[in-house]
Design an enzyme around this catalytic site. Structure first.
Site, PDB file in Angstrom:
ATOM      1  N   MET A  30       0.845  -1.194   0.000  1.00  0.00           N
ATOM      2  CA  MET A  30       0.000   0.000   0.000  1.00  0.00           C
ATOM      3  C   MET A  30       0.884   1.248   0.000  1.00  0.00           C
ATOM      4  O   MET A  30       0.414   2.358   0.302  1.00  0.00           O
ATOM      5  CB  MET A  30      -0.936   0.000   1.211  1.00  0.00           C
ATOM      6  CG  MET A  30      -1.908  -1.190   1.198  1.00  0.00           C
ATOM      7  SD  MET A  30      -3.526  -0.838   1.939  1.00  0.00           S
ATOM      8  CE  MET A  30      -3.045  -0.456   3.619  1.00  0.00           C
ATOM      9  N   TYR A  32       4.056   3.979   0.802  1.00  0.00           N
ATOM     10  CA  TYR A  32       4.742   4.577   1.949  1.00  0.00           C
ATOM     11  C   TYR A  32       5.780   3.576   2.440  1.00  0.00           C
ATOM     12  O   TYR A  32       5.779   3.149   3.597  1.00  0.00           O
ATOM     13  CB  TYR A  32       3.761   4.986   3.058  1.00  0.00           C
ATOM     14  CG  TYR A  32       4.253   6.202   3.817  1.00  0.00           C
ATOM     15  CD1 TYR A  32       4.209   7.461   3.236  1.00  0.00           C
ATOM     16  CD2 TYR A  32       4.800   6.086   5.088  1.00  0.00           C
ATOM     17  CE1 TYR A  32       4.682   8.575   3.907  1.00  0.00           C
ATOM     18  CE2 TYR A  32       5.282   7.186   5.765  1.00  0.00           C
ATOM     19  CZ  TYR A  32       5.217   8.443   5.172  1.00  0.00           C
ATOM     20  OH  TYR A  32       5.689   9.536   5.834  1.00  0.00           O
ATOM     21  N   GLU A  35      11.606  -0.406   5.068  1.00  0.00           N
ATOM     22  CA  GLU A  35      12.592  -1.464   4.841  1.00  0.00           C
ATOM     23  C   GLU A  35      11.938  -2.845   4.688  1.00  0.00           C
ATOM     24  O   GLU A  35      12.467  -3.711   3.990  1.00  0.00           O
ATOM     25  CB  GLU A  35      13.613  -1.463   5.994  1.00  0.00           C
ATOM     26  CG  GLU A  35      14.929  -2.139   5.705  1.00  0.00           C
ATOM     27  CD  GLU A  35      15.603  -1.680   4.410  1.00  0.00           C
ATOM     28  OE1 GLU A  35      15.620  -0.459   4.132  1.00  0.00           O
ATOM     29  OE2 GLU A  35      16.103  -2.562   3.669  1.00  0.00           O
ATOM     30  N   HIS A  37       9.061  -3.559   3.112  1.00  0.00           N
ATOM     31  CA  HIS A  37       8.683  -3.681   1.697  1.00  0.00           C
ATOM     32  C   HIS A  37       9.915  -3.912   0.818  1.00  0.00           C
ATOM     33  O   HIS A  37       9.907  -4.718  -0.113  1.00  0.00           O
ATOM     34  CB  HIS A  37       7.997  -2.401   1.202  1.00  0.00           C
ATOM     35  CG  HIS A  37       6.765  -2.020   1.951  1.00  0.00           C
ATOM     36  ND1 HIS A  37       6.673  -0.867   2.697  1.00  0.00           N
ATOM     37  CD2 HIS A  37       5.564  -2.632   2.062  1.00  0.00           C
ATOM     38  CE1 HIS A  37       5.459  -0.770   3.223  1.00  0.00           C
ATOM     39  NE2 HIS A  37       4.771  -1.833   2.866  1.00  0.00           N
ATOM     40  N   GLN A  61     -10.438  -2.662   1.892  1.00  0.00           N
ATOM     41  CA  GLN A  61     -10.000  -3.290   3.134  1.00  0.00           C
ATOM     42  C   GLN A  61     -10.021  -2.331   4.331  1.00  0.00           C
ATOM     43  O   GLN A  61      -9.568  -2.696   5.413  1.00  0.00           O
ATOM     44  CB  GLN A  61      -8.616  -3.930   2.961  1.00  0.00           C
ATOM     45  CG  GLN A  61      -7.459  -2.965   2.843  1.00  0.00           C
ATOM     46  CD  GLN A  61      -6.172  -3.685   2.464  1.00  0.00           C
ATOM     47  OE1 GLN A  61      -6.025  -4.178   1.347  1.00  0.00           O
ATOM     48  NE2 GLN A  61      -5.230  -3.784   3.383  1.00  0.00           N
ATOM     49  N   VAL A 176      10.466  -7.194   9.467  1.00  0.00           N
ATOM     50  CA  VAL A 176      11.630  -6.304   9.601  1.00  0.00           C
ATOM     51  C   VAL A 176      11.309  -5.307  10.713  1.00  0.00           C
ATOM     52  O   VAL A 176      10.196  -4.769  10.768  1.00  0.00           O
ATOM     53  CB  VAL A 176      11.932  -5.594   8.263  1.00  0.00           C
ATOM     54  CG1 VAL A 176      13.076  -4.606   8.430  1.00  0.00           C
ATOM     55  CG2 VAL A 176      12.260  -6.626   7.185  1.00  0.00           C
ATOM     56  N   MET A 184       8.239  -2.799  11.675  1.00  0.00           N
ATOM     57  CA  MET A 184       8.058  -1.703  10.722  1.00  0.00           C
ATOM     58  C   MET A 184       6.650  -1.703  10.155  1.00  0.00           C
ATOM     59  O   MET A 184       6.082  -2.753   9.853  1.00  0.00           O
ATOM     60  CB  MET A 184       9.065  -1.837   9.584  1.00  0.00           C
ATOM     61  CG  MET A 184      10.461  -1.510  10.053  1.00  0.00           C
ATOM     62  SD  MET A 184      11.427  -0.795   8.714  1.00  0.00           S
ATOM     63  CE  MET A 184      12.976  -0.563   9.567  1.00  0.00           C
ATOM     64  N   SER A 186       3.918   1.236   7.859  1.00  0.00           N
ATOM     65  CA  SER A 186       3.696   2.594   7.362  1.00  0.00           C
ATOM     66  C   SER A 186       2.952   3.418   8.398  1.00  0.00           C
ATOM     67  O   SER A 186       3.106   4.634   8.469  1.00  0.00           O
ATOM     68  CB  SER A 186       2.896   2.548   6.056  1.00  0.00           C
ATOM     69  OG  SER A 186       3.539   1.692   5.132  1.00  0.00           O
ATOM     70  N   ARG A 187       2.147   2.738   9.204  1.00  0.00           N
ATOM     71  CA  ARG A 187       1.365   3.462  10.218  1.00  0.00           C
ATOM     72  C   ARG A 187       2.223   3.965  11.378  1.00  0.00           C
ATOM     73  O   ARG A 187       1.750   4.784  12.167  1.00  0.00           O
ATOM     74  CB  ARG A 187       0.232   2.580  10.746  1.00  0.00           C
ATOM     75  CG  ARG A 187      -0.902   2.388   9.749  1.00  0.00           C
ATOM     76  CD  ARG A 187      -2.145   1.791  10.402  1.00  0.00           C
ATOM     77  NE  ARG A 187      -3.282   1.756   9.482  1.00  0.00           N
ATOM     78  CZ  ARG A 187      -3.653   0.679   8.776  1.00  0.00           C
ATOM     79  NH1 ARG A 187      -2.987  -0.451   8.902  1.00  0.00           N
ATOM     80  NH2 ARG A 187      -4.689   0.747   7.961  1.00  0.00           N
TER      81      ARG A 187
END
Lengths: 299, 299
Positions: A30, A32, A35, A37, A61, A176, A184, A186-187
């Site tokens: 999604m 943003y 590491e 991703h 979702q 990660v 980790m 994005s949020r």
């Protein structure tokens, strides 16, 4: 690196690549990017000819009161990061093209979708399964890569691919973590430094759980209590659930045996955080009669 | 003709054929083949390199009180007929392999699945969409062929393929009929000669409807009444529904305009019979202002 925002162009490119005999990996995200991703993309790059990363904040979702609108987005930065991670094709479809007017087909992995995060987020995994089925249809990958952090998502996608005979290999990589151990996400960008510090309790409580199990604790209730105990004195964190479940069925495992998923979900302010570990108790740690039973099954 | 009963072997063969650059057509059936099925196969043969016909009586699309157990089956005869129709691969999977223990993924085309036959057969089209998605996953065809007789099924599969970006072309062929006009169906084998004779009323009433429309009748209510009138004096037949709907949305069309589906379902004893016609009113038959509006849209 090609950047493609049209579904039809992506499908055409994938068709050409397959005709050329190239193997394709898909890394659905999604955006943003962090590491986690990028590790997915780098791992994919080692095993396939072409790595396609999709970036799509999937409205299907998100619940009506969730953070779809404010979910962090930074296409420019993502493009740079994807390029450095060796992504060959960045696929950036629009909501309008993915869910045109009259859209009405949904994939539901029953049983697995209404527990754990699904209990607090009704419809979430139906949205996940549906968008992943769509991405599989467009990109027709040989292999896809998902993070272990979203353990329930991974288990559901694996089940969907198997049940619907998709012929796509679903690989996962370990979560990660930031230096302190925070998974980790994005949020995490929503969190203040203080909230981040307190959020570490999630991972630390999971480490504690693992250590209890290594010391011989088999009673899930006691382990769950120990986890909750470590989180509950953090004022910024509100526990959603702490569960120990079978990794295949996602059903509660009252006793630690075989492979179990220990999963935690909590809110820090309005930010939903999840983390998990998988504990696979080696056979030698099982009670003797259990070892015997397993050997008999094998023989 | 190859006969394959293993899902894995079918998937492997399909993979090899695709690598060789062959185009694949899939003709999904429930067996007990009749001229309708064979016409699908013969048509497929004209347009693709390899024709795969699947024969699978799909439990997921039968309700608990329906005829799954007694649905007619004749594998030997089917094999002979498929061979003569030019089928290259007859795929004959088992229920156990298609729905192994713990199976839990379902595809639902919402909105289109709970009207017409779906209203009387809850879950039917979820079962249809799911098994077709599975067959698409295994065979990965370029094109598939369905009969117009199962009009709602065809519309739902087409919508599913489009929504899930499957990249598979869904073709249909006109309903194949017995000499008197009765739509061919494996379930016709349940009928006595007298029941068959009375069942002709279905097609005749649809012909009547079409003729009324050609004469200028635009009021769906009047046309539906005329259809019901022609069927209701047959003592062996009990009407389930008579509907005139838009072919895209399956919503009731109060007025005949553009392309509409006129669909009938009825029971003869315990045997469910369906039939339909599609009426596409040419633009010159539309009221003048409607023609003007359409031209403007085109321009």
């Amino acid at each position: 690196m090609k950047v493609i925002d049209s579904v039809a162009r992506m499908a055409t490119l994938a068709r050409i690549l397959r005709k050329e005999g190239k193997t394709i990996a898909l890394v659905p995200t999604m955006g943003y990017l962090h590491e986690g991703h990028l590790t997915l993309a780098k791992t994919a790059k080692k095993h396939t000819d072409v790595v396609v990363m999709s970036i799509f904040v999937n409205p299907a979702q998100f619940g009506p009161n969730e953070d779809f609108e404010k979910y962090p987005r930074d296409p420019k930065r993502d493009e740079e990061l994807a390029r450095t991670a060796g992504v060959d094709v960045l696929f950036y479809p629009s909501v309008k093209e993915m869910y045109p007017g009259g859209y009405s087909t949904y994939v539901n992995v029953e049983g697995l979708s209404d527990v754990l995060c699904g209990a607090s987020r009704p419809g979430h995994f139906r949205g996940v399964a549906t968008v992943v089925a769509k991405l599989f249809g467009i990109v027709k990958p040989d292999i896809t890569y998902f993070g272990q952090k979203d353990a329930q998502q991974l288990i559901i996608i694996r089940k969907m691919a198997q049940d619907l005979n998709m012929g796509i290999e679903i690989k996962s990589i370990p979560t990660v973590r930031e230096a302190g151990g925070l998974a980790m996400s994005s949020r995490n960008s929503y969190l203040s430094e203080d909230q981040k510090e307190e959020a570490l309790a999630l991972f630390r409580s999971l480490e504690k759980a693992e250590s209890l199990i290594r010391q011989g604790e088999k009673d899930s209730k006691k382990i769950i209590a120990a986890i909750k105990n470590m989180i509950k004195d953090k004022p910024s964190i509100k526990i959603d659930y702490v569960s120990i479940v079978d990794t295949k069925t996602l059903k509660d495992a009252d006793t630690i045996s075989g492979e179990v998923l220990i999963a935690v979900a909590a809110l820090s302010g309005e930010t939903r955080l999840i983390d998990n570990i998988i504990v696979n108790l080696p056979a030698q740690n099982l009670p003797k009669d259990e070892i015997k039973k397993r050997k008999e099954v094998k023989a």
